[in-house]
Every structure is written in structure tokens, then in C-alpha cells.
Design an enzyme around this catalytic site. Structure first.
Site, mmCIF file in Angstrom:
data_model
loop_
_atom_site.group_PDB
_atom_site.id
_atom_site.type_symbol
_atom_site.label_atom_id
_atom_site.label_comp_id
_atom_site.label_asym_id
_atom_site.label_seq_id
_atom_site.Cartn_x
_atom_site.Cartn_y
_atom_site.Cartn_z
ATOM 1 N N HIS A 17 38.554 38.418 33.924
ATOM 2 C CA HIS A 17 39.195 38.900 32.695
ATOM 3 C C HIS A 17 38.962 37.904 31.550
ATOM 4 O O HIS A 17 38.632 38.300 30.440
ATOM 5 C CB HIS A 17 40.714 39.011 32.887
ATOM 6 C CG HIS A 17 41.154 40.072 33.855
ATOM 7 N ND1 HIS A 17 42.120 39.845 34.813
ATOM 8 C CD2 HIS A 17 40.788 41.362 34.013
ATOM 9 C CE1 HIS A 17 42.334 40.948 35.503
ATOM 10 N NE2 HIS A 17 41.527 41.884 35.056
ATOM 11 N N LYS A 41 54.656 51.710 38.904
ATOM 12 C CA LYS A 41 53.776 50.839 39.687
ATOM 13 C C LYS A 41 54.491 49.533 40.021
ATOM 14 O O LYS A 41 55.231 48.997 39.192
ATOM 15 C CB LYS A 41 52.504 50.552 38.869
ATOM 16 C CG LYS A 41 51.378 49.967 39.676
ATOM 17 C CD LYS A 41 50.089 49.908 38.876
ATOM 18 C CE LYS A 41 49.142 48.889 39.493
ATOM 19 N NZ LYS A 41 47.927 48.690 38.718
ATOM 20 N N ARG A 90 32.080 45.583 37.217
ATOM 21 C CA ARG A 90 31.634 44.631 38.233
ATOM 22 C C ARG A 90 30.653 45.260 39.208
ATOM 23 O O ARG A 90 29.678 44.658 39.614
ATOM 24 C CB ARG A 90 32.836 44.114 39.048
ATOM 25 C CG ARG A 90 33.780 43.222 38.296
ATOM 26 C CD ARG A 90 35.060 43.045 39.061
ATOM 27 N NE ARG A 90 35.686 44.325 39.328
ATOM 28 C CZ ARG A 90 36.925 44.487 39.769
ATOM 29 N NH1 ARG A 90 37.660 43.453 40.060
ATOM 30 N NH2 ARG A 90 37.413 45.690 39.955
ATOM 31 N N SER A 128 42.039 40.816 40.732
ATOM 32 C CA SER A 128 43.441 40.396 40.872
ATOM 33 C C SER A 128 43.917 40.679 42.291
ATOM 34 O O SER A 128 44.652 39.879 42.882
ATOM 35 C CB SER A 128 44.340 41.155 39.895
ATOM 36 O OG SER A 128 43.979 40.888 38.582
#
Ligand code: PNS
Length: 161
Positions: A17, A41, A90, A128
Site C-alpha cells: 500500500h 465486516k 498484484r 494485509s
């Protein structure tokens, strides 16, 4: 003045990030890092903590604002008068979900552009969720997270499962 928004969960911010933020800032005058608050969430860090971890990691990068948002990204982009959204890519798997997200946002707000930046190859393994898994077992997070987020993540997760 060109404004860009880099949205995400940032739970917590990673080295990937951080690299994207620095590179995205070069494409605009104002960059807003937008931290999603989704009440449905379960996060490891609450919204204020995620913002604080980002701010700590950005100590040497001027000209970047960190804000929270909830609801639709397209609405937040409009409310901020932003010109485009930045996302990182990615892997091939990322491609499909990023494409769907960009197209969905374009349907919701036809003038909304998404700029996809390829993650640096040396950071393409970073996420993450992997960092959180490693933290649960006390592993070395230095290749995943900014130094300022390493201790907080270990404190939050190590030996807590
Ligand atoms: O870091 P993440 O979890 O990959 O970020 C995903 C994020 C926050 C960019 C995405 O979930 C989002 O924009 N959510 C807001 C709700 C929304 O606008 N959904 C419709 C378009 S996908």
C-alpha cells in the site's frame, strides 16, 4: 488541481500500500487515502486505528490526506470532487476483481475513471491478510508491514487466537 482517491480496507496498511501511495501521489496534486468503514465486516483494527497506522507510516510523505468513508466508493469520489481512483494490481486473481470493481464503479458513476498501477514485483506477495496470519504466530513482519505498524499488529494478534 487533480485529485485522486486510493481506497481500501488497510487492515493494516502494508508495504505494498505504502509503495502505491508514493507512486500515486506523483500522478496527482492531491491524494486521498480512503479507508473503508463497513459495519458488516470484522476488522482487526477499527477505523481510527487504521487511519492512525497509515498516518504514522506516511510521516515522510507530504501532501496526502487520510479519510474514512462508508457506503459507495462512487459517492465518496463524487463528494470529494476527485478525478480518478487508484488501485494496485498484484496478481492475475486481482485482475478479475479489480476489473469488476472498476466496471461497477463506472456503471454507478460514468465519469469515474480507475487507474490501475502494477504492484512492484518484489512486493507482489504482500497482503494485509497474510501479514495478519503471520502475526498470529509471532512471525517476522518486516517484509510485509511498515515498521510503524509491525508492533501494533503483533500486539493485537500474537497469541490471541
Ligand atoms: O482493500 P480492499 O478490501 O481490497 O478494498 C476494497 C474497496 C474498499 C476498494 C471496495 O470494497 C469498495 O470500494 N467498497 C465500497 C463499496 C462499493 O462502492 N462497492 C461497489 C463497487 S465495488
Amino acid at each position: 488541481m487533480r485529485t485522486a482517491i486510493y481506497p481500501g480496507s488497510f487492515d493494516p496498511i502494508t508495504l505494498g500500500h505504502l509503495d502505491l501511495i508514493v507512486r500515486a501521489k506523483k500522478l496527482c496534486d492531491r491524494l486521498i487515502v480512503a479507508v473503508l468503514v463497513n459495519p458488516g465486516k470484522k476488522y482487526c483494527f477499527n477505523a481510527e486505528e487504521r487511519v492512525e497506522l497509515i498516518n504514522k507510516s506516511l510521516r515522510n510523505v507530504p501532501g496526502i490526506e487520510v479519510k474514512t468513508f462508508s457506503g459507495l466508493l462512487a459517492d465518496f469520489v463524487q463528494a470529494q470532487n476527485a478525478d480518478f481512483v487508484v488501485r494496485g494490481l498484484r496478481t492475475v486473481e486481482d485482475f478479475e476483481s479489480e476489473k469488476a470493481m472498476a466496471w461497477a464503479n463506472e456503471k454507478l458513476s460514468p465519469q469515474l475513471e480507475t487507474v490501475i498501477l502494477l504492484t512492484k514485483p518484489e512486493l507482489s506477495y504482500v497482503s494485509s491478510s497474510l501479514a495478519k496470519q503471520i502475526a498470529m504466530f509471532g512471525g517476522d513482519l518486516s517484509a510485509f508491514l511498515p515498521q510503524s505498524a509491525v508492533d501494533e499488529t503483533l500486539n493485537r494478534l500474537y497469541n490471541k487466537h
